[in-house]
Scaffold this active site. Structure first.
Site, PDB file in Angstrom:
ATOM      1  N   HIS A 201      36.136  -2.312  29.917  1.00  0.00           N
ATOM      2  CA  HIS A 201      34.729  -2.063  29.581  1.00  0.00           C
ATOM      3  C   HIS A 201      34.395  -0.575  29.528  1.00  0.00           C
ATOM      4  CE1 HIS A 201      33.046  -6.316  30.706  1.00  0.00           C
ATOM      5  NE2 HIS A 201      34.269  -6.379  30.200  1.00  0.00           N
TER       6      HIS A 201
ATOM      7  N   ASP B 118      37.519 -11.521  21.653  1.00  0.00           N
ATOM      8  CA  ASP B 118      36.430 -10.573  21.437  1.00  0.00           C
ATOM      9  C   ASP B 118      36.500  -9.491  22.503  1.00  0.00           C
ATOM     10  OD1 ASP B 118      35.435 -12.522  23.425  1.00  0.00           O
ATOM     11  OD2 ASP B 118      33.598 -11.338  23.343  1.00  0.00           O
TER      12      ASP B 118
ATOM     13  N   ASP C 164      41.716  -6.555  28.378  1.00  0.00           N
ATOM     14  CA  ASP C 164      40.582  -7.480  28.443  1.00  0.00           C
ATOM     15  C   ASP C 164      40.103  -7.850  27.036  1.00  0.00           C
ATOM     16  OD1 ASP C 164      38.402  -8.932  29.401  1.00  0.00           O
ATOM     17  OD2 ASP C 164      37.146  -7.152  29.617  1.00  0.00           O
TER      18      ASP C 164
ATOM     19  N   HIS D 128      40.357 -14.562  25.687  1.00  0.00           N
ATOM     20  CA  HIS D 128      39.344 -14.306  24.643  1.00  0.00           C
ATOM     21  C   HIS D 128      39.790 -13.124  23.804  1.00  0.00           C
ATOM     22  CE1 HIS D 128      37.465 -10.764  26.650  1.00  0.00           C
ATOM     23  NE2 HIS D 128      37.655 -11.428  27.787  1.00  0.00           N
TER      24      HIS D 128
ATOM     25  N   GLU E 282      33.115 -14.139  24.661  1.00  0.00           N
ATOM     26  CA  GLU E 282      33.033 -14.070  26.116  1.00  0.00           C
ATOM     27  C   GLU E 282      32.269 -12.842  26.581  1.00  0.00           C
ATOM     28  OE1 GLU E 282      33.944 -13.091  30.228  1.00  0.00           O
ATOM     29  OE2 GLU E 282      34.512 -11.911  28.472  1.00  0.00           O
ATOM     30  N   GLU E 283      32.515 -11.708  25.940  1.00  0.00           N
ATOM     31  CA  GLU E 283      31.883 -10.464  26.384  1.00  0.00           C
ATOM     32  C   GLU E 283      30.376 -10.449  26.157  1.00  0.00           C
ATOM     33  OE1 GLU E 283      33.407  -8.651  28.214  1.00  0.00           O
ATOM     34  OE2 GLU E 283      35.482  -8.347  27.655  1.00  0.00           O
TER      35      GLU E 283
END
Length: 454
Positions: A423, A92, A123, A90, A156-157
Site C-alpha cells: 500500500h 487488483d 499484495d 486478488h 479486494e482493495e
C-alpha cells in the site's frame, strides 16, 4: 540434509515465476475507473484466466460481480474422494500514490537489493503466483493430491464487496473443505507465520457545507464559517491527544495475548522518524491487532500551488476505520456516522456516505488443517516453527466464507511481511519468501490430503 524434492522443483520454477509476475504487475489493475481505465483490470483478469487454463483448470470463468468488477474462478479436479481446497488471491492493487517517489516504475517489476519491486508484487499478484508455483511443483512430484478451486478477486482493495455478494448468491461455487487465503504475510522475513485474526473495516466519506459559495478571506474571514476549517476540527475529534482513536461509543481498550511486536522493531518496520512518538496506548500488538484505528485517507481541498485567499464553502474527506475482532463493523459504522454528525462544528451541514464495509475475522487455530500447515512450514523453513499473529488489515471475504461454509477450515498466509511495504511506494516481494511459501503451500496440500485419508 537432502533437500525435499518439492524444494528442488520449486527452485527450478522461479525464473518462470519472475517472468509471469513481471507480466501481471504490468497491468495497472486499480479497481477504480476514476483513476485507471477499467480495461486494465479486465486485461489482468483475462491473464489470470489464461494462466488457470494453462494449468488444466476446468470451468474457468470471469465472474461479473455486483460492484462492476470481475473475479476469476477455476476448478482442478483431484483424485476420487480427495478433499477440496479453495486457494484465494486478488489481482487488483492499490493505486501507486506518488509515482515520482518510486525508485523504479510502479508497474514494472524491477529487481533491486535482492527483492522484486512493483505494485502488487506482494499484495497480492504475488499470492496468485504462489498458488501456481505450489500446484506446478506438486504436478512434477506425483500430482496434485486434492481437488483445487482458485478464486482471484478483482476489487479486494476497494472494499466494495463484489465477490462477497456474488458468493452469497452462488453458495455452491466456492464450497471447500479448507480455504487458503494467500493475502497476509509472515511476521518477519524468514519467520513462517499464519494469521489468526484480521481487523474489519468501514469506509465513509463525509462532506461539510457551510456557505453557498467561496468567499474572499479578507472581506469575510473571522466571521464566515470556513468548511475546510470545520473539517479539520471534525477530523481532530476522532483522536485523543495521544493519538488513540476516539469514536463515541467505540471500545478502545482490548488487549492482544499472542505474539508481541517490540516497539523498536515496529518503529523500524514503519520507518518512524527519529524523535517522533508512536500513537495510542498499550502494546504495539494491542494497537494494531486488537483495537480500532481511524485514518483519514483523503481530503478534498485546494492544493497549495495555485491556492487563493478564499474561505471554502465545502470540504470532503474519506475516513477508514479498522474494526478488531469482537466488534461488529456495521455497529462501528453507525457509531462513526453518529460521531461525525454530532461533532461537526458551527452547525455545518453534514452528509455521510458509506463507501465500503467488512467484518473482522478470527480463525480456529486448533483445526487439523493448521497442524498440516505447521508441519509444512517447518519443512519449508528449516529450524523455524510456525508462528501465529494478528493482522491489522482487512479481508472482508473471510467472514463471508466462514458464514457460508461453517465447517471449512480457513488459513491465512502470504507475502506481505513488513519489508514488502504494501500500500506504500516501492512495494516489493522477497523472491526467497515467494519460493519458501510456495514450498510450504505444496507440502501443506500433501499433508492435508494424507490427514483426510487417515
Amino acid at each position: 540434509m537432502t533437500a525435499h524434492p518439492i524444494s528442488e522443483t520449486m527452485a527450478s520454477l522461479m525464473p518462470r515465476a519472475k517472468a509471469e509476475l513481471t507480466e501481471l504487475v504490468a497491468f495497472q489493475s486499480v479497481a477504480d475507473p476514476a483513476q485507471f481505465p477499467k480495461s486494465e483490470c479486465e486485461a489482468a483478469a483475462a491473464w489470470v484466466a489464461d494462466a488457470l487454463r494453462a494449468e488444466d483448470f476446468q470451468d474457468v470463468a470471469l465472474l461479473d460481480t455486483p460492484d462492476g468488477t470481475q473475479s476469476v474462478y477455476g476448478f482442478l479436479p483431484g483424485p476420487a474422494g480427495a478433499p477440496t481446497v479453495l486457494l484465494y488471491a486478488h489481482y487488483d492493487v492499490q493505486p501507486p500514490l506518488d509515482e515520482s517517489a518510486w525508485i523504479s516504475p510502479p508497474f514494472e517489476l524491477t529487481e533491486r537489493e535482492g527483492r522484486w519491486f512493483g505494485r502488487g508484487a506482494a499484495d497480492c499478484k504475488g499470492g496468485f503466483i504462489m498458488h501456481l508455483l505450489a500446484l506446478r511443483a506438486l504436478k512434477a512430484n506425483g500430482g496434485v493430491p486434492v481437488s483445487v478451486k482458485v478464486i482471484a478477486e478483482g476489487s479486494e482493495e476497494q472494499g466494495t464487496g463484489g465477490l462477497e455478494r456474488y458468493a452469497e448468491a452462488h453458495p455452491e461455487l466456492l464450497a471447500a473443505d479448507t480455504i487458503v487465503i494467500g493475502d497476509t504475510g509472515n511476521f518477519r522475513v524468514g519467520l513462517p507465520t499464519v494469521t489468526a485474526t484480521l481487523r474489519g473495516m468501514t469506509m465513509l466519506r463525509v462532506t461539510l457545507d457551510t456557505l453557498e459559495g467561496n468567499l474572499h478571506s479578507g472581506q469575510f474571514g473571522g466571521a464566515a464559517p470556513d468548511a475546510l476549517a470545520a473539517m479539520i476540527q471534525l477530523l481532530a475529534s476522532l483522536r485523543a491527544e495521544d493519538g488513540t482513536t476516539t469514536v463515541d461509543g467505540l471500545t478502545t481498550d482490548a488487549e492482544w495475548d499472542g505474539l508481541q511486536y517490540p516497539q523498536s522493531d515496529f518503529r523500524k518496520d514503519a520507518k518512524v522518524l527519529d524523535g517522533v512518538e508512536l500513537i495510542g496506548t498499550g502494546t504495539v500488538a494491542d494497537r494494531i491487532w486488537a483495537r480500532p484505528a481511524v485514518t483519514v485517507i483523503g481530503i478534498d481541498c485546494p492544493p497549495v500551488v495555485g491556492a487563493t485567499p478564499s474561505l471554502q464553502a465545502s470540504a470532503r474527506a474519506q475516513i477508514s476505520l479498522r474494526v478488531p475482532p469482537g466488534q461488529d463493523a456495521a455497529e462501528a459504522t453507525k457509531l462513526l456516522t453518529a460521531h461525525l454528525k454530532a461533532h461537526a462544528p458551527w452547525g455545518a451541514r453534514v452528509s455521510v456516505e458509506q463507501v465500503g464495509q467488512g467484518q473482522a475475522f478470527r480463525a480456529d487455530t486448533s483445526s487439523p488443517a493448521y497442524t498440516s500447515m505447521a508441519q509444512a512450514m517447518e519443512a519449508a523453513y528449516p529450524g523455524e516453527k510456525m508462528q501465529t499473529s494478528g493482522m491489522g488489515g482487512s479481508i472482508p471475504l473471510c467472514n463471508t466464507l466462514a458464514a457460508l461454509y461453517p465447517e471449512a477450515e480457513i488459513l491465512l498466509i502470504g507475502l506481505s511481511e513488513p519489508e514488502a511495504q504494501i500500500h506504500a511506494v516501492n512495494e516489493s516481494v522477497s523472491p526467497e519468501e515467494l519460493e519458501r511459501l510456495s514450498v510450504a503451500e505444496a507440502l501443506f496440500l500433501q499433508n492435508y490430503a494424507k490427514s483426510k485419508r487417515s
